[in-house]
Design a protein around this motif. Structure first.
Motif, PDB file in Angstrom:
ATOM      1  N   GLU A  10       0.859  -1.189   0.000  1.00  0.00           N
ATOM      2  CA  GLU A  10       0.000   0.000   0.000  1.00  0.00           C
ATOM      3  C   GLU A  10       0.890   1.232   0.000  1.00  0.00           C
ATOM      4  O   GLU A  10       1.828   1.325   0.772  1.00  0.00           O
ATOM      5  CB  GLU A  10      -0.881  -0.056   1.270  1.00  0.00           C
ATOM      6  N   ASP A  11       0.616   2.173  -0.905  1.00  0.00           N
ATOM      7  CA  ASP A  11       1.484   3.334  -1.026  1.00  0.00           C
ATOM      8  C   ASP A  11       1.078   4.518  -0.139  1.00  0.00           C
ATOM      9  O   ASP A  11       1.865   5.430   0.039  1.00  0.00           O
ATOM     10  CB  ASP A  11       1.550   3.789  -2.492  1.00  0.00           C
ATOM     11  N   GLU A  12      -0.154   4.493   0.358  1.00  0.00           N
ATOM     12  CA  GLU A  12      -0.570   5.642   1.169  1.00  0.00           C
ATOM     13  C   GLU A  12      -0.233   5.434   2.643  1.00  0.00           C
ATOM     14  O   GLU A  12      -0.791   4.549   3.285  1.00  0.00           O
ATOM     15  CB  GLU A  12      -2.076   5.877   1.005  1.00  0.00           C
ATOM     16  N   LEU A  53      -3.416  -6.212  -0.280  1.00  0.00           N
ATOM     17  CA  LEU A  53      -2.921  -5.659  -1.528  1.00  0.00           C
ATOM     18  C   LEU A  53      -3.803  -4.528  -2.041  1.00  0.00           C
ATOM     19  O   LEU A  53      -4.977  -4.739  -2.353  1.00  0.00           O
ATOM     20  CB  LEU A  53      -2.841  -6.805  -2.552  1.00  0.00           C
ATOM     21  N   ASP A  54      -3.216  -3.343  -2.136  1.00  0.00           N
ATOM     22  CA  ASP A  54      -3.922  -2.178  -2.665  1.00  0.00           C
ATOM     23  C   ASP A  54      -4.077  -2.339  -4.181  1.00  0.00           C
ATOM     24  O   ASP A  54      -3.189  -2.878  -4.845  1.00  0.00           O
ATOM     25  CB  ASP A  54      -3.086  -0.931  -2.338  1.00  0.00           C
ATOM     26  N   VAL A  55      -5.196  -1.870  -4.726  1.00  0.00           N
ATOM     27  CA  VAL A  55      -5.407  -2.001  -6.179  1.00  0.00           C
ATOM     28  C   VAL A  55      -4.619  -0.946  -6.949  1.00  0.00           C
ATOM     29  O   VAL A  55      -4.045  -1.227  -7.998  1.00  0.00           O
ATOM     30  CB  VAL A  55      -6.909  -1.912  -6.538  1.00  0.00           C
ATOM     31  N   MET A  56      -4.593   0.297  -6.422  1.00  0.00           N
ATOM     32  CA  MET A  56      -3.924   1.384  -7.156  1.00  0.00           C
ATOM     33  C   MET A  56      -2.557   1.661  -6.545  1.00  0.00           C
ATOM     34  O   MET A  56      -2.465   2.336  -5.529  1.00  0.00           O
ATOM     35  CB  MET A  56      -4.781   2.652  -7.077  1.00  0.00           C
ATOM     36  N   LEU A  57      -1.526   1.140  -7.202  1.00  0.00           N
ATOM     37  CA  LEU A  57      -0.162   1.345  -6.713  1.00  0.00           C
ATOM     38  C   LEU A  57       0.581   2.263  -7.667  1.00  0.00           C
ATOM     39  O   LEU A  57       0.245   2.326  -8.848  1.00  0.00           O
ATOM     40  CB  LEU A  57       0.532  -0.011  -6.584  1.00  0.00           C
TER      41      LEU A  57
HETATM   42 CA    CA Z   1      -3.010   3.427  -3.557  1.00  0.00          CA
END
Ligand code: CA
Length: 234
Positions: A10-12, A53-57
């Motif tokens: 996750e990027d956030e 797992l985040d969808v938008m990476l």
């Molecule tokens: Ca994201």
């Protein structure tokens, strides 16, 4: 007992930091990866017990990451999605995700999903589990026999192995590559058409209609999914 490892891709930071803290409080060993590349690398070098797992990476789509993870492992995966629409949900689950949570979510909600998925995917006790049952299909791994509603189904060796792999992952997709590697010799470079021929014959013996399958669902070009026990209740 060793703490169970949860890999959070996750990027956030505003999501990963509180979630990692909550995981720690709940007795898990969390690891955070901020990019898809880092996450895939970490899942290979330190195989986790579960992946969030985040969808938008930033460097890719989480569903591509899921595809890559599923081509080599059956580690449970819960997708974190900002999009609530049905299409994403279905695609994620067909690609082999075990569950999904839609943002915004509470840490408590995620913990509950993690526990449920870990319970559901727990490996059968070693030594036990010589039987595999999904719905009305029962497979005896010792005698290598299969019954449907108590009636014997005669399977060839490869068909039995295919069915075993599919039933072991019931409700989740198994990739064509994984099936080819496991059921055929790893050095088999023959046409993957062979796989389709065997699946087709397996379906026929199970009385499954490929147009509206009850048991074996085709994920076109990617793999196959055996129905989950819940689906077969209907
Ligand atoms: Ca994201």
């Amino acid at each position: 007992m060793a703490k169970r490892r949860v890999l959070l891709i996750e990027d956030e930071d505003s999501i990963s930091e509180p979630l990692a803290a909550a995981l720690q409080r709940e007795g898990f060993a969390p690891a955070v990866a901020g990019t898809m590349a880092e996450g895939l690398e970490s899942s290979r070098t330190h195989p986790p017990d579960l992946i969030l797992l985040d969808v938008m990476l930033p460097d890719g789509d989480g569903r591509d990451a899921l595809r890559q993870i599923r081509s080599t492992s059956r580690t449970p995966v819960i997708m974190l999605t900002a999009r609530g629409d049905e299409m994403d949900r279905v695609i994620g689950l067909e690609l082999g995700a075990d569950d999904y949570v839609t943002k915004p979510f509470s840490a408590a909600e995620v913990m509950a999903r993690i526990r449920a998925v870990l319970r559901r995917t727990a490996a059968p006790a070693p030594g036990g589990g010589s039987e595999l049952q999904v719905g009305e299909i029962l497979m005896d791994l010792d005698t290598r026999t299969v019954t449907k509603d108590g009636e014997p189904v005669e399977l060839a060796l490869k068909e039995f192995e295919l069915l075993r792999m599919l039933m072991e992952s019931a409700g989740r997709m198994v990739t064509r590559t994984a099936l080819m590697d496991e059921v055929w010799d790893p050095n088999w470079f023959g046409p993957t058409k062979t796989l389709d021929v065997h699946v087709s014959s397996l379906r026929k013996k199970l009385g499954d209609d490929p147009a509206t399958p009850r048991y074996i669902h085709t994920i076109r070009g990617v793999g196959f999914r055996f129905a989950s026990p819940d689906e077969l209740l209907e």
